[in-house]
Scaffold this motif. Structure first.
Motif, mmCIF file in Angstrom:
data_model
loop_
_atom_site.group_PDB
_atom_site.id
_atom_site.type_symbol
_atom_site.label_atom_id
_atom_site.label_comp_id
_atom_site.label_asym_id
_atom_site.label_seq_id
_atom_site.Cartn_x
_atom_site.Cartn_y
_atom_site.Cartn_z
ATOM 1 N N ALA A 391 0.799 -1.062 0.010
ATOM 2 C CA ALA A 391 -0.063 -0.095 -0.292
ATOM 3 C C ALA A 391 0.923 1.301 0.081
ATOM 4 O O ALA A 391 0.535 2.136 -0.679
ATOM 5 C CB ALA A 391 -1.148 -0.027 1.124
ATOM 6 N N ALA A 392 1.922 1.397 0.911
ATOM 7 C CA ALA A 392 2.656 2.439 0.895
ATOM 8 C C ALA A 392 3.647 2.396 -0.595
ATOM 9 O O ALA A 392 3.688 3.751 -0.770
ATOM 10 C CB ALA A 392 4.032 2.238 1.981
ATOM 11 N N ARG A 393 3.742 1.323 -1.024
ATOM 12 C CA ARG A 393 4.658 1.411 -2.305
ATOM 13 C C ARG A 393 3.478 2.175 -3.370
ATOM 14 O O ARG A 393 4.277 3.063 -4.384
ATOM 15 C CB ARG A 393 5.022 0.181 -2.878
ATOM 16 N N ALA A 394 2.458 1.643 -3.463
ATOM 17 C CA ALA A 394 1.538 2.156 -4.450
ATOM 18 C C ALA A 394 1.274 3.508 -4.391
ATOM 19 O O ALA A 394 1.219 4.397 -5.186
ATOM 20 C CB ALA A 394 0.328 1.390 -4.338
ATOM 21 N N ALA A 395 1.283 4.046 -3.039
ATOM 22 C CA ALA A 395 0.978 5.381 -2.665
ATOM 23 C C ALA A 395 2.172 6.397 -2.978
ATOM 24 O O ALA A 395 1.875 7.518 -3.598
ATOM 25 C CB ALA A 395 0.772 5.610 -1.175
ATOM 26 N N TYR A 396 3.353 5.786 -2.934
ATOM 27 C CA TYR A 396 4.524 6.509 -3.198
ATOM 28 C C TYR A 396 4.822 6.836 -4.940
ATOM 29 O O TYR A 396 5.100 8.045 -5.528
ATOM 30 C CB TYR A 396 5.869 5.775 -3.059
ATOM 31 N N LEU A 413 -6.269 10.411 -18.353
ATOM 32 C CA LEU A 413 -5.672 8.989 -18.280
ATOM 33 C C LEU A 413 -4.636 8.822 -16.818
ATOM 34 O O LEU A 413 -4.170 7.575 -16.691
ATOM 35 C CB LEU A 413 -4.584 8.696 -19.382
ATOM 36 N N GLN A 414 -4.777 9.856 -15.931
ATOM 37 C CA GLN A 414 -4.043 9.663 -14.760
ATOM 38 C C GLN A 414 -4.336 8.426 -14.172
ATOM 39 O O GLN A 414 -5.919 8.198 -13.828
ATOM 40 C CB GLN A 414 -4.024 10.782 -14.055
ATOM 41 N N GLY A 415 -3.543 7.706 -13.456
ATOM 42 C CA GLY A 415 -3.764 6.473 -12.701
ATOM 43 C C GLY A 415 -3.779 5.245 -13.883
ATOM 44 O O GLY A 415 -3.034 4.322 -13.380
ATOM 45 N N ALA A 432 0.613 -2.005 -9.083
ATOM 46 C CA ALA A 432 0.263 -1.409 -10.225
ATOM 47 C C ALA A 432 -1.242 -1.321 -10.325
ATOM 48 O O ALA A 432 -1.746 -0.017 -10.609
ATOM 49 C CB ALA A 432 0.684 -2.298 -11.269
ATOM 50 N N LEU A 433 -2.140 -2.070 -9.584
ATOM 51 C CA LEU A 433 -3.715 -2.026 -9.915
ATOM 52 C C LEU A 433 -3.905 -0.960 -8.994
ATOM 53 O O LEU A 433 -4.930 -0.346 -9.412
ATOM 54 C CB LEU A 433 -4.254 -3.406 -9.502
ATOM 55 N N ALA A 434 -3.437 -0.776 -7.799
ATOM 56 C CA ALA A 434 -3.818 0.250 -7.016
ATOM 57 C C ALA A 434 -3.777 1.698 -7.553
ATOM 58 O O ALA A 434 -4.341 2.639 -7.424
ATOM 59 C CB ALA A 434 -3.083 0.138 -5.563
ATOM 60 N N ILE A 435 -2.378 1.730 -8.271
ATOM 61 C CA ILE A 435 -2.222 2.975 -8.816
ATOM 62 C C ILE A 435 -3.316 3.287 -9.748
ATOM 63 O O ILE A 435 -3.782 4.544 -9.858
ATOM 64 C CB ILE A 435 -1.082 2.880 -9.614
#
Length: 695
Positions: A391-396, A413-415, A432-435
């Motif tokens: 979760a922290a990596r996706a947030a970063y 297209l952001q995200g 990747a999916l969380a982004i």
């Protein structure tokens, strides 16, 4: 009775507003004519709208409204007439304001022992021309025009304002022209057909021949008919090509508003461009060119697309197709270049660049915000049994794609691009999916994030926005909500409730403001934000059909576990159907009022030896029997079962209030009875405050 037609033939109208403008124009004219009694019962208004005209056809229109008798109260007789019984100055002034003279017919009516003067007369009807003139002017004033255009009339001196310049005004009552004017134009029967496939001016024979004559001039005046035809033509052409057209509603509406005589052609682009993510290709075709992409039977994007023209080409559309292929090739080449260039740098390498992207003047850069979201996401993930590291990596990495060429060109297209680039960089699938999913839900009814990691990041991203902006006093006011905080709050509520997440609102608020407090100038606004969330809950559940009383009954207990609220509401509704519910709710309200009046602390100790009547004993015994199972149901979340058990208390509660004086003179008896009611009150209000549903 005769039918009426009114048309404004204009220069190209704004496509996104056309349908709204045409309906407003026609319906307001019909409404005004009806108010002036110039239409008969059963009159129907049919609104028309094309890129170059607003029109309305109205049935059962009168050429002249009927005379109307009227009676109007004026003033006390003693004030209106002088000593000789003649109209005094106040009465003459009043009559003059009504357009009447001293010879108006006056009558006296006695009301409450006093005499009052009334004027009784007949209001003459008006001709259609007078009424239609007022109706057109009134409709023009009320049009929801997105942006007014000023233009000069042919006289070279007069400047007028309308949504677009009007070239012809047509007003026909049956076959006759109605002599009205608008924006310097006199009404006639002349208009124009299709810009390219119809020769110049044309004459409309009658109100009823209008639609057919325009059709013969290659103009479909009905917006709804054009839209339906476009859908059919797209589906038919797609089937010919072995595909299915992607037809978003907004694009269909816009294309319908851009054409008067829709014709569908097919075109294509080189297959090499299919290596670019399909979202980029679709957005390029839809947003820039108004094309309709195609999917094959397997759901894959095809290298073919459809376009809606308004020209019947002599060559069958070959030149049009080729021209559009050249146009889209250039656009897709740009998209391919952006995509390939973006992949030369990792998302991680772009994160430091977020220091140069301002988030908010008082809340710092996107890089600083990323740190706060990362901290929140990791802690929320623990509560959701997700990987805090993921979760922290996706947030970063979540906002890094803001620094890419593709998102710079297409912010929509952001995200989405973040996911593609994260996959290219070898990030974990969940990261990747969380982004991609952390922006969800983007709008009402949108899908929610699908994994615990995605949910953790999505909640953290929206929570940071809410706590930060509330912390600096940027709450929504009235209809103004520039930061979409209402949508962010509803999104969090939807995720917690619909995904049944074990997150407490108080914990989320504490987490958000604990992390946000490190930002200079941010204050703890937990109470304000909590109230804001509860206001959104009220709106959400009202939209789901619950009454204000049912919602208030549940929310007045300040439930912290948000995912339990739907079950509580369902239990309240089920309880209301019980025959005992009305009496129990009323009793609960009575008990609440009694306990509120107690000075100091409410007694809690019950001494059975002080019970004087059988009614007290019976109520205490009934509570003893119901309470263990009811509380067990509550703890297990079986709210309907718990409230259902309360129905057995109706009889002992009724008898208690019939036979027992709660506020006895003896302090010990009074405190004992109050304690008994306090116990009952506590038991009855575990799921909801039942007093709120009392009639």
């Amino acid at each position: 009775m005769t039918n009426l037609l009114v048309e404004l033939q204009t220069e190209e109208l704004p496509p996104k507003a056309l349908d709204t403008l045409s309906k407003a124009f026609g319906n307001e004219i019909a409404k005004s004519l009806a108010a002036q009694h110039l239409t008969e019962a059963g009159s129907v208004a049919t609104c028309y709208g094309t890129p170059r005209r607003l029109a309305v056809h109205i049935t059962n229109v009168l050429d002249h409204s009927a005379d109307e008798p009227f009676s109007k109260k004026l003033m006390p007789k003693a004030i209106g007439l002088d000593a000789e019984g003649k109209p005094a100055a106040p009465l003459l002034k009043k009559l003059q304001a009504l357009g009447l003279g001293a010879d108006a017919k006056l009558v006296t009516k006695t009301e409450g022992g006093k005499d009052f003067l009334y004027v009784e007369d007949t209001k003459p009807g008006i001709p259609l021309a007078e009424g239609l003139q007022a109706a057109i002017e009134d409709s023009a004033k009320k049009l929801p025009i997105p942006r007014v255009m000023s233009y000069q009339l042919p006289d070279g001196e007069t400047t007028v304002e309308f949504v677009r310049p009007v070239r012809y005004l047509t007003a026909l009552y049956g076959e006759d022209v109605v002599p009205v004017t608008f924006l310097g134009l006199k009404a006639g029967r002349v208009t124009r057909g299709h810009r390219f496939m119809s020769a110049g001016e044309m004459t409309i024979d009658s109100a009823d021949s209008y639609a057919e004559q325009l059709k013969n001039a290659c103009v479909m005046v009905s917006y709804a008919d054009r839209r339906a035809l476009i859908c059919k033509l797209l589906n038919d052409k797609a089937a010919e090509l072995g595909g299915t057209a992607i037809m978003p509603e907004a694009l269909l509406d816009e294309v319908t508003a851009l054409t008067e005589w829709p014709v569908v052609y097919a075109s294509e682009f080189e297959k090499e461009y299919l290596s670019v993510p399909e979202e980029c290709l679709i957005l390029t075709m839809q947003l820039n060119q108004k094309y309709f992409p195609l999917r094959d039977a397997s759901g894959r994007l095809m290298n073919k697309f459809l376009l809606v023209s308004q020209l019947v080409a002599a060559d069958g559309g070959k030149e049009i197709s080729a021209g559009n292929a050249r146009v889209v090739r250039a656009r897709l080449a740009d998209a391919k270049f952006f995509y390939e260039t973006d992949q030369k740098e990792t998302l991680e390498s772009r994160v430091p660049g977020l220091k140069n992207v301002v988030y908010h003047a008082k809340l710092g850069s996107q890089f600083e915000r990323t740190d706060r979201v990362r901290a929140m996401a990791g802690l929320i993930a623990i509560g959701l049994h997700a990987s805090p590291e993921d979760a922290a990596r996706a947030a970063y990495l979540a906002k890094a794609d803001l620094r890419t060429l593709m998102v710079g060109e297409f912010p929509e297209l952001q995200g989405i691009m973040g996911q593609y680039y994260a996959q290219h960089d070898g990030e974990k699938a969940d990261v990747a999916l969380a982004i991609r999913e952390h922006y969800q839900p983007r709008f009402a009814g949108d899908a929610l994030p699908s994994t615990p990691v995605s949910l953790s990041l999505a909640i953290a991203d929206k929570l940071e926005t809410l706590t930060g902006l509330f912390g600096i006093g940027q709450m929504p006011t009235g209809e103004k909500d520039p930061y979409a905080l209402r949508r962010h709050a509803i999104s969090i509520l939807r995720m917690v409730i619909e995904k049944n997440l074990p997150l407490k609102l108080s914990d989320l608020l504490e987490l958000g403001f604990e992390i946000e407090r490190h930002v200079e100038g941010v204050k703890d606004a937990r109470k304000e934000l909590r109230d804001f969330f509860f206001d959104r809950l009220r709106v959400m559940f009202k939209d789901q059909g619950y009454t204000a009383q049912e919602i208030d009954a549940v929310l007045s207990l300040n439930p912290d576990q948000l995912n339990e609220i739907p079950a509580r509401l369902a239990a309240v509704r089920s309880f209301e159907k019980l025959p005992e519910s009305e009496a129990l709710a009323a009793a609960n309200k009575r008990i609440s009022n009694i306990l509120k009046k107690i000075e100091g602390e409410v007694p809690t100790k019950i001494d059975p030896s002080l019970f004087e009547s059988d009614a007290e004993k019976a109520l205490s015994s009934a509570i003893d029997q119901v309470e263990p199972a009811a509380l067990a149901d509550f703890e297990a979340g079986h709210y309907e079962e718990m409230l259902s058990r309360l129905s057995t208390l109706k009889t002992p509660v009724d008898e208690f209030f019939d036979k027992v004086m709660v506020n006895a003179d003896d302090p010990a008896l009074r405190a004992n009875r109050q304690a008994l009611l306090a116990r009952l009150h506590h038991l009855m209000n575990q799921v909801a405050e039942l007093a709120k549903i009392a009639q």
